[in-house]
Scaffold this motif. Sequence first.
Motif, PDB file in Angstrom:
ATOM      1  N   ARG A  88       0.830  -1.211   0.000  1.00 48.04           N
ATOM      2  CA  ARG A  88       0.000   0.000   0.000  1.00 48.04           C
ATOM      3  C   ARG A  88       0.855   1.248   0.000  1.00 48.04           C
ATOM      4  O   ARG A  88       0.532   2.247  -0.649  1.00 48.04           O
ATOM      5  CB  ARG A  88      -0.917  -0.006   1.226  1.00 48.04           C
ATOM      6  CG  ARG A  88      -2.262  -0.653   0.954  1.00 48.04           C
ATOM      7  CD  ARG A  88      -3.111  -0.678   2.184  1.00 48.04           C
ATOM      8  NE  ARG A  88      -2.731  -1.776   3.047  1.00 48.04           N
ATOM      9  CZ  ARG A  88      -2.816  -1.740   4.373  1.00 48.04           C
ATOM     10  NH1 ARG A  88      -3.256  -0.668   4.981  1.00 48.04           N
ATOM     11  NH2 ARG A  88      -2.459  -2.772   5.099  1.00 48.04           N
ATOM     12  N   PHE A  89       1.956   1.190   0.731  1.00 49.62           N
ATOM     13  CA  PHE A  89       2.868   2.330   0.751  1.00 49.62           C
ATOM     14  C   PHE A  89       3.395   2.623  -0.645  1.00 49.62           C
ATOM     15  O   PHE A  89       3.449   3.778  -1.078  1.00 49.62           O
ATOM     16  CB  PHE A  89       4.007   2.029   1.721  1.00 49.62           C
ATOM     17  CG  PHE A  89       5.025   3.109   1.826  1.00 49.62           C
ATOM     18  CD1 PHE A  89       6.360   2.843   1.609  1.00 49.62           C
ATOM     19  CD2 PHE A  89       4.661   4.392   2.143  1.00 49.62           C
ATOM     20  CE1 PHE A  89       7.312   3.835   1.711  1.00 49.62           C
ATOM     21  CE2 PHE A  89       5.589   5.392   2.243  1.00 49.62           C
ATOM     22  CZ  PHE A  89       6.924   5.105   2.027  1.00 49.62           C
ATOM     23  N   CYS A  90       3.761   1.576  -1.376  1.00 51.00           N
ATOM     24  CA  CYS A  90       4.250   1.768  -2.737  1.00 51.00           C
ATOM     25  C   CYS A  90       3.188   2.399  -3.613  1.00 51.00           C
ATOM     26  O   CYS A  90       3.459   3.319  -4.397  1.00 51.00           O
ATOM     27  CB  CYS A  90       4.655   0.426  -3.353  1.00 51.00           C
ATOM     28  SG  CYS A  90       6.139  -0.227  -2.634  1.00 51.00           S
ATOM     29  N   GLU A  91       1.982   1.899  -3.471  1.00 54.85           N
ATOM     30  CA  GLU A  91       0.917   2.467  -4.304  1.00 54.85           C
ATOM     31  C   GLU A  91       0.722   3.946  -4.008  1.00 54.85           C
ATOM     32  O   GLU A  91       0.552   4.772  -4.899  1.00 54.85           O
ATOM     33  CB  GLU A  91      -0.404   1.736  -4.026  1.00 54.85           C
ATOM     34  CG  GLU A  91      -0.465   0.326  -4.582  1.00 54.85           C
ATOM     35  CD  GLU A  91      -1.650  -0.429  -4.017  1.00 54.85           C
ATOM     36  OE1 GLU A  91      -2.562   0.234  -3.482  1.00 54.85           O
ATOM     37  OE2 GLU A  91      -1.652  -1.660  -4.105  1.00 54.85           O
ATOM     38  N   GLN A  92       0.742   4.288  -2.746  1.00 58.50           N
ATOM     39  CA  GLN A  92       0.522   5.693  -2.399  1.00 58.50           C
ATOM     40  C   GLN A  92       1.672   6.563  -2.865  1.00 58.50           C
ATOM     41  O   GLN A  92       1.481   7.680  -3.332  1.00 58.50           O
ATOM     42  CB  GLN A  92       0.323   5.814  -0.894  1.00 58.50           C
ATOM     43  CG  GLN A  92      -0.982   5.202  -0.474  1.00 58.50           C
ATOM     44  CD  GLN A  92      -1.252   5.390   0.996  1.00 58.50           C
ATOM     45  OE1 GLN A  92      -0.525   6.061   1.699  1.00 58.50           O
ATOM     46  NE2 GLN A  92      -2.321   4.775   1.452  1.00 58.50           N
ATOM     47  N   LEU A  93       2.870   6.034  -2.762  1.00 56.60           N
ATOM     48  CA  LEU A  93       4.014   6.774  -3.289  1.00 56.60           C
ATOM     49  C   LEU A  93       3.841   7.033  -4.774  1.00 56.60           C
ATOM     50  O   LEU A  93       4.183   8.096  -5.278  1.00 56.60           O
ATOM     51  CB  LEU A  93       5.287   5.967  -3.091  1.00 56.60           C
ATOM     52  CG  LEU A  93       6.163   6.291  -1.895  1.00 56.60           C
ATOM     53  CD1 LEU A  93       7.437   5.500  -1.992  1.00 56.60           C
ATOM     54  CD2 LEU A  93       6.476   7.768  -1.839  1.00 56.60           C
ATOM     55  N   ALA A  94       3.315   6.028  -5.454  1.00 57.87           N
ATOM     56  CA  ALA A  94       3.148   6.184  -6.893  1.00 57.87           C
ATOM     57  C   ALA A  94       2.137   7.269  -7.225  1.00 57.87           C
ATOM     58  O   ALA A  94       2.257   7.922  -8.257  1.00 57.87           O
ATOM     59  CB  ALA A  94       2.713   4.861  -7.514  1.00 57.87           C
ATOM     60  N   THR A  95       1.157   7.478  -6.368  1.00 55.04           N
ATOM     61  CA  THR A  95       0.231   8.576  -6.648  1.00 55.04           C
ATOM     62  C   THR A  95       0.862   9.918  -6.337  1.00 55.04           C
ATOM     63  O   THR A  95       0.534  10.921  -6.935  1.00 55.04           O
ATOM     64  CB  THR A  95      -1.043   8.447  -5.798  1.00 55.04           C
ATOM     65  OG1 THR A  95      -0.670   8.396  -4.438  1.00 55.04           O
ATOM     66  CG2 THR A  95      -1.833   7.218  -6.173  1.00 55.04           C
TER      67      THR A  95
END
Lengths: 356, 296
Positions: A157-164
């Motif tokens: 989830r952290f990676c996904e949020q970073l990607a946004t």
Amino acid sequence: MDSNEATTSESVSKKKGKTKKVKRKVKHDEAPVQEMEQAEGEETEKKSESGPCFPPTFSVSEIKNKQRRHSMFLKLKEEKRKKKKKERKALGDKAPPKEVPKTIENQRIYDETTVNPEDEEVAFDEGTDEFSAYFNRLTNPKVLITTSDRPRGRTVRFCEQLATVIPHAHVYYRRGLALKRVIPQCVSRGFTYLMVINEDRKVPNGLVLCHLPDGPTAHFKVSNVRLRKEMKRRGKDPTEHVPEVILNNFTTRLGHSIGRMFAALFPHDPQFVGRQVATFHNQRDFIFFRFHRYIFKNEKKVGIQELGPRFTLKLRSLQKGTFDSKFGEYEWVHKQIHYNWSFYVFYFIYFFSLNI
Amino acid sequence: MQHDDVIWDLIGNKSFCSYKVKTKTQQFCRNEYNITGLCNRSSCPLANSQYATVREEKGLCYLYMKVIERAAFPARMWEKVKLDRNYAKALEQIDENLIYWPRFIRHKCKQRLTKITQYLIRIRKLTLKRQRKLVPLSRKVERREKRREEKALIAAQLENAIEKELLDRLKQGTYGDIYNFPIHAFDKAMEKQEEDTESEEEEEEDEEESGTREFVAEDEFEESDLSDFEGSSDEEEDDEEVSSEEEETEEELEEEKTKAKSKGKAPLKGPIRKKRAYVEIEYEQETEPAQKSKAT
């Protein structure tokens, strides 16, 4: 309580206790005690003079009762403060300047590697280093975000949020691939950055940031990761607009290069329409990342609302080429040297600090 | 003399065996020569005078055999036979060596050999892949760093720093003319620059007069710009439109800047409203509340 007061030896404390008791009596209607009655006579005499005055050998610490001692101490402090204020006022202009409390930031020894904005050498270096391509607007950033093996939900989830948060960022599942093989593939597909988030015990704890066409590799320790869900009073999700970037306190040479590294993550022209800002704030060698949405209420006031994830980074090592743990050439490694505290002067030898 | 039953009677059940490990449901044997690992009558190397095992050393498998004839010579008790690396051949070797031995021991030896070869293969495969390196963390250091981080966070005063930076950027004008309200800022700027730029501004005003007629047609865009930014809470407005309009009106914006500056200086009416000339009616509404908006 009364008897205790009586038993504590000095007349001093007795008197004091009694003064208190008298005051309390007025408020609480306590049962009169013989001592009190005796004391009253003395009290009136004292009051006629100028409030209770204690013999000079008296000190607050002689009172055995903790509560009373504490409250007497507070009163004493209050009196001192008022007195000082009065004196200050009385002196007016001649008063000595207000003392500034010592903080770590004040006490820092000046770091010689601090960058002077007009420094030619630095400017030359920056013109020719790996980021010059970005700063000359030749390349657009494209970031690949991945994790260590078998990431757990939080890391994903952290990676996904970073990607946004970072525009043009793509998340790829690691699948046990070796980084050395991943890097040439990334380069061939035109990525400029590789971000690997290391995980330990279901929590992200490390970040490897690798600038791709053989740029420097920085290894950070990640801590205090807060995902969007866990943020209090957060705003809506970040939009697709390119955010602005704020880099605070990257003043030394090392800090400068790290700062440029962060700056090169984001595209050049922020879309002010989006009103989003990503902040990298360096304080005492900890880099705090925040992502906000701002709004100008008037020209003197701005409101910010935190979106996006937040985390802190601490630089562990900076390596010259791309990621190569065995044969890489390390520009800087965080060394855990045992240092001596000197009481009034802080030697931040072990920091190789990123700012003054 | 070897009395296996007596030995087993003692160590298995009645008395103590130092190799025995008892758990709730089962008994294990820690003897290194034990073939199954369990504490049984048939698996106990001490209670069986004829016994065999397969053990692995540095990637090679060996067959150990014990016979009753050598029971008196503990130094030579175990016969060690190196088994072939090839699994099938090793099985044959076991059969060869343990011919005429009880079925149980033969079977268990082969089973053990199978298991050992399987795990050796896995080890070899794993060493070729990437290995996870465990880096020890010093607890003291971690605790210290955590504390330092907390203090650094407090010292950083992030919100204030960010707000300050944003306001600085606004003052410097990095946002261009997107935000219309900074009348005060321009006021201050104007006070400093009054002497220098008065004449310039007058000229510009004249130019604007002639130019404003050109701009009248594009007032719509300016309107939406205005409404967008003075509304200020509308994040969901058509950003695309605004951005495209912004691009179109970039040049106009630059000219507007000067107008805006002059706004603060002179009473904002008449010629300066040229851009707003089309929207005059509405503009008047805005001018009055514009002064109020500072309060709001």
